[in-house]
Design a protein around this motif. Structure first.
Motif, PDB file in Angstrom:
ATOM      1  N   ASP A 191     -60.457 -77.504 -27.369  1.00 42.28           N
ATOM      2  CA  ASP A 191     -61.005 -78.602 -28.172  1.00 42.28           C
ATOM      3  C   ASP A 191     -61.934 -79.471 -27.313  1.00 42.28           C
ATOM      4  O   ASP A 191     -62.774 -78.947 -26.624  1.00 42.28           O
ATOM      5  CB  ASP A 191     -59.855 -79.394 -28.805  1.00 42.28           C
ATOM      6  N   SER A 247     -61.065 -74.740 -32.033  1.00 44.01           N
ATOM      7  CA  SER A 247     -62.488 -74.980 -32.267  1.00 44.01           C
ATOM      8  C   SER A 247     -62.834 -76.460 -32.287  1.00 44.01           C
ATOM      9  O   SER A 247     -62.090 -77.275 -32.836  1.00 44.01           O
ATOM     10  CB  SER A 247     -62.886 -74.369 -33.622  1.00 44.01           C
ATOM     11  N   LYS A 287     -64.661 -79.579 -33.909  1.00 46.71           N
ATOM     12  CA  LYS A 287     -64.774 -79.844 -35.348  1.00 46.71           C
ATOM     13  C   LYS A 287     -66.243 -79.858 -35.777  1.00 46.71           C
ATOM     14  O   LYS A 287     -66.749 -80.842 -36.315  1.00 46.71           O
ATOM     15  CB  LYS A 287     -64.054 -81.146 -35.684  1.00 46.71           C
ATOM     16  N   TRP A 336     -67.541 -78.369 -38.123  1.00 48.04           N
ATOM     17  CA  TRP A 336     -67.668 -78.409 -39.577  1.00 48.04           C
ATOM     18  C   TRP A 336     -67.742 -79.850 -40.099  1.00 48.04           C
ATOM     19  O   TRP A 336     -68.106 -80.074 -41.232  1.00 48.04           O
ATOM     20  CB  TRP A 336     -66.498 -77.678 -40.245  1.00 48.04           C
ATOM     21  N   ALA A 337     -67.406 -80.818 -39.247  1.00 48.92           N
ATOM     22  CA  ALA A 337     -67.381 -82.213 -39.684  1.00 48.92           C
ATOM     23  C   ALA A 337     -68.764 -82.864 -39.626  1.00 48.92           C
ATOM     24  O   ALA A 337     -69.123 -83.636 -40.509  1.00 48.92           O
ATOM     25  CB  ALA A 337     -66.390 -83.018 -38.836  1.00 48.92           C
ATOM     26  N   GLN A 355     -73.520 -79.507 -37.819  1.00 51.66           N
ATOM     27  CA  GLN A 355     -73.043 -78.131 -37.849  1.00 51.66           C
ATOM     28  C   GLN A 355     -73.905 -77.181 -37.017  1.00 51.66           C
ATOM     29  O   GLN A 355     -73.450 -76.095 -36.646  1.00 51.66           O
ATOM     30  CB  GLN A 355     -72.958 -77.655 -39.301  1.00 51.66           C
ATOM     31  N   CYS A 401     -59.501 -69.814 -33.413  1.00 51.51           N
ATOM     32  CA  CYS A 401     -59.350 -70.940 -34.336  1.00 51.51           C
ATOM     33  C   CYS A 401     -57.905 -71.128 -34.770  1.00 51.51           C
ATOM     34  O   CYS A 401     -57.134 -70.166 -34.849  1.00 51.51           O
ATOM     35  CB  CYS A 401     -60.215 -70.719 -35.569  1.00 51.51           C
ATOM     36  N   GLU A 425     -61.552 -72.485 -40.967  1.00 54.09           N
ATOM     37  CA  GLU A 425     -62.603 -72.350 -39.963  1.00 54.09           C
ATOM     38  C   GLU A 425     -63.199 -70.938 -39.916  1.00 54.09           C
ATOM     39  O   GLU A 425     -64.368 -70.762 -39.550  1.00 54.09           O
ATOM     40  CB  GLU A 425     -62.062 -72.743 -38.587  1.00 54.09           C
ATOM     41  N   LEU A 477     -55.994 -84.112 -40.831  1.00 51.00           N
ATOM     42  CA  LEU A 477     -55.941 -82.654 -40.921  1.00 51.00           C
ATOM     43  C   LEU A 477     -55.154 -82.199 -42.142  1.00 51.00           C
ATOM     44  O   LEU A 477     -55.445 -81.151 -42.721  1.00 51.00           O
ATOM     45  CB  LEU A 477     -55.332 -82.081 -39.646  1.00 51.00           C
TER      46      LEU A 477
END
Length: 369
Positions: free
Chosen positions: A92, A116, A118, A120-121, A124, A139, A144, A299
């Motif tokens: 992380d 992974s 983040k 995706w937050a 990207q 992951c 993910e 989460l």
């Protein structure tokens, strides 16, 4: 083989320690060097830097500590070159670890990423850097895999290491006696492992206790702090701080107030109703709100893609609003039961324990092909 791991916070220390144990089963002569914490130290010698010197969260906080961060990055690079590992395993902690990934790849080291970032937050397009610098991504969140597939990247989903940690935790049936607590039911407070979280969030948590004299509030102490670090924010209240027993504290609690982070998922998987809170530097929060592209911060809600637990962020993170939500959790049977039913569905989605073992087996296989 020689493994270099970098974990920059308490959750990374936990997952790093379990991964190291699993790697030792595959590779009994394994040598470790790492940035991590007490849990990784308990598995093997080789600490290069403790995560307590590294954990800065929020845009303003990072800028204020840039000199320290750059110094730590330089230390990591020099230490990796001196150790000459077979693989660099990044856990992380993306702001730091992506810079190490770039460096390690350039110097010819294999780079594995466990847990992974983040990506995706927000922003990207960082996936393009991951594709360039990281040899394999492992992951731990089910959604993910599809996210990375959209970017043309094949990743391994290994399950979530929190499940491993929970299964390996021996329950303490005499928890209250062990820790000299009284007979009242417990409300667990999990304020996080960063200094700014203690400063911003803990005061609101402890003020909530005034509304619930029939309960005893107990703080889960992070190993990077001392009891004195917590007492500075108690404002004279008698609230116990218990270290190295977070899971057993939760298992013996009626409910929990949890700072957003890995602990929200741990609390849910232990089936403890919770309210999620977060408060940071106002400028950092304002920037985050402009950049972050996700609907939730916890989460639990992210995995379920719906509101399972209440999130009280920044201006909503006050003792009054926290107390109102806690009152619902404690005294509204339908509200409480619905949350617990949703936790059951969450557990199904997260899968079975064994993430650390699966990750270690894949890593070992990739290194030997």
């Amino acid at each position: 083989m020689k493994y270099y791991l970098i974990a920059g916070e308490a959750s990374g220390d936990l997952h790093g320690s379990n991964l190291m144990k699993a790697l030792k089963l595959k590779d009994p002569k394994a040598e470790f060097r790492y940035f991590g914490g007490d849990l990784m130290m308990a598995v093997s010698p080789g600490l290069a830097m403790h995560y307590s010197e590294m954990a800065f969260m929020g845009f303003v906080e990072v800028i204020a500590n840039l000199n320290s961060i750059f110094k730590n990055i330089k230390t990591a690079k020099q230490d990796i070159l001196a150790f000459q590992p077979d693989v660099v395993i990044l856990i992380d902690f993306p702001g730091f670890n992506m810079k190490i990934a770039d460096f390690a790849k350039e110097k010819g080291f294999k780079v594995f990423y466990y847990i992974s970032p983040k990506v995706w937050a927000w922003n990207q397009k960082r996936v393009l850097k991951i594709k360039k610098f990281v040899d394999r991504m492992f992951c731990i969140l089910p959604f993910e895999v599809e996210f990375y597939k959209k970017w043309g990247m094949d990743v391994d989903y290994v399950g979530n290491p929190i499940l491993d940690a929970i299964v390996s935790n021996p329950p303490d049936e005499l928890f209250k006696i062990t820790h000299n607590l009284d007979v009242r039911p417990i409300i667990a407070l999990l304020p996080g492992s960063r200094k700014q979280e203690l400063e911003k969030v803990l005061p609101e948590m402890v003020r909530t206790a005034d509304r619930f004299p029939e309960y005893q509030f107990v703080i889960a102490g992070a190993p990077s702090f001392s009891e004195d670090d917590y007492s500075a924010y108690l404002e004279g209240r008698k609230i116990a701080v218990i270290f190295n027993a977070t899971y057993n504290l939760l298992l013996n609690s009626k409910a929990a107030i949890v700072t957003s982070g890995t602990a929200t998922l741990e609390t849910a998987l232990l089936k403890i109703p919770q309210v999620v809170v977060y408060k940071g530097n106002p400028v950092s929060i304002a920037i985050a709100r402009m950049l972050v592209k996700i609907k939730y911060i916890s989460l639990v809600n992210l995995v379920m893609d719906q509101t399972i637990v209440k999130e009280l962020i920044q201006e909503d993170c006050t003792s009054r609003i926290i107390a109102d939500e806690l009152d619902l959790i404690l005294n509204d049977p339908l509200y409480r039961t619905e949350m617990l039913i949703n936790y059951d569905e969450l557990a199904i989605r997260m899968g079975e324990p064994g993430a650390s073992g699966r990750a270690a087996a894949l890593m070992f296989a990739y290194l030997n092909t």
